[in-house]
Design a protein around this motif. Structure first.
Motif, mmCIF file in Angstrom:
data_model
loop_
_atom_site.group_PDB
_atom_site.id
_atom_site.type_symbol
_atom_site.label_atom_id
_atom_site.label_comp_id
_atom_site.label_asym_id
_atom_site.label_seq_id
_atom_site.Cartn_x
_atom_site.Cartn_y
_atom_site.Cartn_z
ATOM 1 N N ALA A 245 -32.329 -5.422 0.732
ATOM 2 C CA ALA A 245 -31.692 -6.100 -0.387
ATOM 3 C C ALA A 245 -30.309 -5.540 -0.690
ATOM 4 N N VAL A 246 -29.894 -4.483 0.009
ATOM 5 C CA VAL A 246 -28.587 -3.888 -0.241
ATOM 6 C C VAL A 246 -27.519 -4.834 0.289
ATOM 7 N N PHE A 247 -26.548 -5.134 -0.572
ATOM 8 C CA PHE A 247 -25.481 -6.054 -0.181
ATOM 9 C C PHE A 247 -24.349 -5.267 0.443
ATOM 10 N N THR A 248 -23.969 -5.650 1.614
ATOM 11 C CA THR A 248 -22.822 -5.025 2.266
ATOM 12 C C THR A 248 -21.805 -6.107 2.587
ATOM 13 N N ILE A 249 -20.571 -5.729 2.484
ATOM 14 C CA ILE A 249 -19.500 -6.674 2.774
ATOM 15 C C ILE A 249 -19.351 -6.755 4.293
ATOM 16 N N PRO A 250 -19.390 -7.938 4.847
ATOM 17 C CA PRO A 250 -19.203 -8.054 6.293
ATOM 18 C C PRO A 250 -17.842 -7.487 6.701
ATOM 19 N N PRO A 251 -17.767 -6.820 7.855
ATOM 20 C CA PRO A 251 -16.514 -6.184 8.260
ATOM 21 C C PRO A 251 -15.349 -7.158 8.374
ATOM 22 N N GLU A 252 -15.633 -8.420 8.657
ATOM 23 C CA GLU A 252 -14.522 -9.375 8.770
ATOM 24 C C GLU A 252 -13.865 -9.677 7.424
ATOM 25 N N LEU A 253 -14.518 -9.298 6.309
ATOM 26 C CA LEU A 253 -13.928 -9.501 4.983
ATOM 27 C C LEU A 253 -13.204 -8.262 4.480
ATOM 28 N N ASP A 254 -13.356 -7.139 5.176
ATOM 29 C CA ASP A 254 -12.681 -5.907 4.792
ATOM 30 C C ASP A 254 -11.269 -5.875 5.363
ATOM 31 N N VAL A 255 -10.417 -5.119 4.685
ATOM 32 C CA VAL A 255 -9.072 -4.889 5.180
ATOM 33 C C VAL A 255 -8.837 -3.383 5.112
ATOM 34 N N SER A 256 -8.394 -2.810 6.223
ATOM 35 C CA SER A 256 -8.046 -1.395 6.254
ATOM 36 C C SER A 256 -6.543 -1.282 6.088
ATOM 37 N N LEU A 257 -6.137 -0.440 5.149
ATOM 38 C CA LEU A 257 -4.724 -0.322 4.801
ATOM 39 C C LEU A 257 -4.162 1.024 5.228
ATOM 40 N N LEU A 258 -2.889 1.016 5.557
ATOM 41 C CA LEU A 258 -2.102 2.223 5.711
ATOM 42 C C LEU A 258 -0.980 2.096 4.693
ATOM 43 N N LEU A 259 -0.980 2.965 3.683
ATOM 44 C CA LEU A 259 0.032 2.920 2.624
ATOM 45 C C LEU A 259 1.107 3.953 2.937
ATOM 46 N N GLN A 260 2.331 3.488 3.137
ATOM 47 C CA GLN A 260 3.421 4.390 3.469
ATOM 48 C C GLN A 260 4.494 4.320 2.400
ATOM 49 N N PHE A 261 4.869 5.490 1.910
ATOM 50 C CA PHE A 261 5.931 5.585 0.920
ATOM 51 C C PHE A 261 7.269 5.514 1.636
ATOM 52 N N VAL A 262 8.164 4.674 1.143
ATOM 53 C CA VAL A 262 9.504 4.564 1.729
ATOM 54 C C VAL A 262 10.532 4.889 0.663
ATOM 55 N N GLY A 263 11.620 5.477 1.101
ATOM 56 C CA GLY A 263 12.706 5.800 0.192
ATOM 57 C C GLY A 263 12.434 7.087 -0.548
ATOM 58 N N ALA A 264 13.478 7.654 -1.023
ATOM 59 C CA ALA A 264 13.359 8.870 -1.816
ATOM 60 C C ALA A 264 14.455 8.848 -2.868
ATOM 61 N N GLU A 265 14.091 8.380 -4.040
ATOM 62 C CA GLU A 265 15.045 8.330 -5.135
ATOM 63 C C GLU A 265 15.039 9.648 -5.877
ATOM 64 N N ASP A 266 16.124 9.960 -6.553
ATOM 65 C CA ASP A 266 16.154 11.155 -7.393
ATOM 66 C C ASP A 266 15.093 11.024 -8.472
ATOM 67 N N GLY A 267 14.357 12.103 -8.691
ATOM 68 C CA GLY A 267 13.340 12.087 -9.732
ATOM 69 C C GLY A 267 11.966 11.715 -9.226
ATOM 70 N N ILE A 268 11.855 11.227 -8.001
ATOM 71 C CA ILE A 268 10.551 10.850 -7.465
ATOM 72 C C ILE A 268 9.683 12.087 -7.266
ATOM 73 N N ASN A 269 10.310 13.215 -6.981
ATOM 74 C CA ASN A 269 9.527 14.426 -6.721
ATOM 75 C C ASN A 269 8.761 14.913 -7.946
ATOM 76 N N ASN A 270 8.951 14.292 -9.103
ATOM 77 C CA ASN A 270 8.168 14.643 -10.293
ATOM 78 C C ASN A 270 6.751 14.089 -10.208
ATOM 79 N N TYR A 271 6.506 13.199 -9.267
ATOM 80 C CA TYR A 271 5.212 12.536 -9.176
ATOM 81 C C TYR A 271 4.359 13.183 -8.093
ATOM 82 N N LYS A 272 3.092 13.044 -8.283
ATOM 83 C CA LYS A 272 2.111 13.555 -7.336
ATOM 84 C C LYS A 272 2.150 12.706 -6.059
ATOM 85 N N PRO A 273 2.159 13.336 -4.875
ATOM 86 C CA PRO A 273 2.167 12.516 -3.648
ATOM 87 C C PRO A 273 0.835 11.794 -3.459
#
Length: 140
Positions: free
Chosen positions: A35-63
């Motif tokens: 009865a456990v519901f699992t999402i079929p793999p074809e409905l999943d999306v695997s992401l790679l999140l890449q940070f671009v740019g480096a503005e002044d003040g960005i280093n105040n935030y947690k990576p």
């Protein structure tokens, strides 16, 4: 109670003797693994999140520690933005722009739709690559 019945000339009811309650054993229902519901793999999306740019003040935030994320294809760009905001502990005034390939994405686009429309240029090693940048408010 007895005087109430006697005053009215009624028969006094016999006291009811209650037997002690029998203990009931509460059993946890067995987990039905079918009865456990699992999402079929074809409905999943695997992401790679890449940070671009480096503005002044960005280093105040947690990576962003978790760059690889697997989510439902129904998730939207807004969900990704909220994930980035929470993980990087961004202020509400900081704007997060999400880009896929050379397309700036709208908040209401689903990830599955992005994957289907942009196609192979958005996929790298089976991952949907999303670049994000932070736009800080002007300090005037």
């Amino acid at each position: 109670m007895c005087s109430f019945y006697k005053q009215r000339g009624l028969e006094v009811p016999k006291p009811v003797v209650l037997s002690p309650p029998t203990p009931t054993i509460m059993r946890k229902p067995k987990k039905d693994m079918s009865a456990v519901f699992t999402i079929p793999p074809e409905l999943d999306v695997s992401l790679l999140l890449q940070f671009v740019g480096a503005e002044d003040g960005i280093n105040n935030y947690k990576p962003l520690e978790r760059r690889y994320v697997r989510v439902s294809g129904e998730a939207t760009v807004r969900h990704v933005e909220l994930f980035i905001r929470r993980k990087m502990e961004l202020s509400p005034t900081c704007q997060v722009d999400v880009v896929c390939g050379d397309h700036l994405l709208d908040h209401d686009q689903s990830l599955k739709h992005i994957q289907d429309t942009i196609g192979e240029e958005a996929i790298q090693d089976g991952l949907l690559v999303l670049h994000f940048g932070l736009v800080l408010p002007n300090e005037s």
